[in-house]
Write an enzyme that holds these catalytic residues in place. Structure first.
Site, PDB file in Angstrom:
ATOM      1  N   ASN A   1      50.336  44.762  47.688  1.00 58.98           N
ATOM      2  CA  ASN A   1      48.938  44.951  48.071  1.00 58.98           C
ATOM      3  C   ASN A   1      48.509  43.876  49.050  1.00 58.98           C
ATOM      4  O   ASN A   1      48.971  42.742  48.988  1.00 58.98           O
ATOM      5  CB  ASN A   1      48.043  44.878  46.824  1.00 58.98           C
ATOM      6  CG  ASN A   1      46.627  45.340  47.113  1.00 58.98           C
ATOM      7  OD1 ASN A   1      46.440  46.389  47.724  1.00 58.98           O
ATOM      8  ND2 ASN A   1      45.632  44.559  46.719  1.00 58.98           N
TER       9      ASN A   1
ATOM     10  N   LYS B   1      33.393  54.726  39.614  1.00 60.93           N
ATOM     11  CA  LYS B   1      34.412  54.993  38.589  1.00 60.93           C
ATOM     12  C   LYS B   1      34.537  53.863  37.563  1.00 60.93           C
ATOM     13  O   LYS B   1      34.897  54.101  36.420  1.00 60.93           O
ATOM     14  CB  LYS B   1      35.772  55.231  39.248  1.00 60.93           C
ATOM     15  CG  LYS B   1      35.929  56.608  39.870  1.00 60.93           C
ATOM     16  CD  LYS B   1      37.329  56.767  40.409  1.00 60.93           C
ATOM     17  CE  LYS B   1      37.581  58.159  40.894  1.00 60.93           C
ATOM     18  NZ  LYS B   1      38.951  58.359  41.363  1.00 60.93           N
TER      19      LYS B   1
ATOM     20  N   GLY C   1      49.212  49.339  47.328  1.00 58.35           N
ATOM     21  CA  GLY C   1      47.798  49.327  46.946  1.00 58.35           C
ATOM     22  C   GLY C   1      47.655  48.927  45.498  1.00 58.35           C
ATOM     23  O   GLY C   1      48.603  49.069  44.700  1.00 58.35           O
TER      24      GLY C   1
END
Ligand code: NAP
Length: 286
Positions: A155, A71, A131
């Protein structure tokens, strides 16, 4: 679906792809809207990445989706990227416009639609995001766009969350900050939060018995818990929230809506998500 000499190619690049739901989703859309298209998985190993993309261009594909681990890496091979992709730093959809490859990110809109489908409006809400990877960036981008009141990020690798906050602080007036990935700290901070979103892969099949948060006090009845994992449909994170009577939203709607928006970019048609959702649930439960 009838393939003939005029059939145009769509597909998915990533590695591995064997468990992907995208071919099922997109070929169902194609059948429903009766377009002369076919959607195929193109598994490309990292050493062949550049040649793989050149191959797709040479074959004049109409477009393709991009998944893990490409990505971010795809961006340098594109001719243009959309505004949201450039903020997020990740592309999940590529459109081939007369030989020019243009990158988009439909994860953010998919996430937004999944919440709307479940009657959650982000405007004015305090949100905790767990996250700080690619999916977290798409989620935070959308939270900012929809005027969440405050965004708290946590995170495992603190530096990654700090970097994400720094990059987004340039485009937002929302209050956005990091807190330590520590359960005691998180339980303390949860009281002021309305919506909690897990964007880590913890709890994903085959490790479905895992949960990103162990402490039961983290789960409160008056909050909304979202998990962007879609396999299993109901993760342990969501089950724990359901046990205290909280509202929960799983990742399947986000997956299907991001696919709807990719399909619209390629064909101009926004397909219906309901039939596909039923098929996907059946597939995941089989
Ligand atoms: P990514 O870029 O690799 O980021 C993963 C994040 O999870 C990182 O912040 C990482 O922390 C954290 N993490 C990983 N393992 C952990 C652990 N054991 N304990 C604590 N934190 C952990 O991955 P991604 O692309 O963001 O994808 C994340 C998940 O979202 C995947 O499950 C993916 O399938 C799902 N997803 C769903 C949709 C949908 O449409 N529903 C769309 C996109 C992604 P560190 O920084 O410390 O490594």
């Amino acid at each position: 679906m009838r393939i003939n000499g005029s059939t145009k190619l769509l597909g998915l690049i990533g590695c591995p792809l064997e468990h992907s739901l995208s071919p099922l989703i997109h070929n169902t859309f194609i059948n429903d809207v009766r377009e002369n298209l076919v959607y195929l998985p193109f598994e490309i190993i990292p050493e062949n990445f550049k040649q793989g993309i050149e191959g797709l261009k040479a074959l004049n594909v109409k477009g393709f989706n991009v998944t893990i681990p490409y990505k971010e890496r795809i961006i340098e091979l594109l001719d243009e990227v959309s505004e949201e992709s450039s903020f997020i730093g990740a592309v999940n959809t590529v459109v081939n416009k007369k030989g020019r490859l243009i990158g988009y990110n439909t994860d953010c809109k998919g996430f937004s639609m999944a919440l709307k489908e479940n009657n959650i409006k982000l405007r004015g809400l305090n949100v905790l995001v767990i996250g700080a990877g690619g999916a977290a960036k798409a989620v935070v981008y959308q939270l900012i766009k929809e005027n969440a009141k405050s965004i708290v990020l946590t995170n495992r690798t603190e530096k990654r969350a700090e970097d994400l906050v720094k990059s987004f602080n340039k485009i937002t007036n929302s209050l956005i900050k990091c807190i330590k990935f520590d359960e005691t700290e998180l339980v303390k901070n949860i009281l002021d939060i309305d919506v909690i979103i897990n964007t880590t892969p913890v709890g994903m099949y085959p490790d479905s018995n895992q949960c990103i948060i162990q402490n039961n006090h983290f789960f409160k009845k008056d909050k909304v818990y979202c998990d962007i994992i879609y396999n299993p449909v109901t993760t342990k994170f969501l089950k724990q929230a359901q046990e205290v009577g909280a509202k929960t939203i799983g990742g399947l709607d986000m997956l299907i809506y991001q696919a709807c928006y990719s399909f619209k970019l390629w064909s101009g048609i926004l397909p219906d998500h309901k039939k596909v959702r039923k098929l996907a649930v059946k597939h995941l439960n089989d």
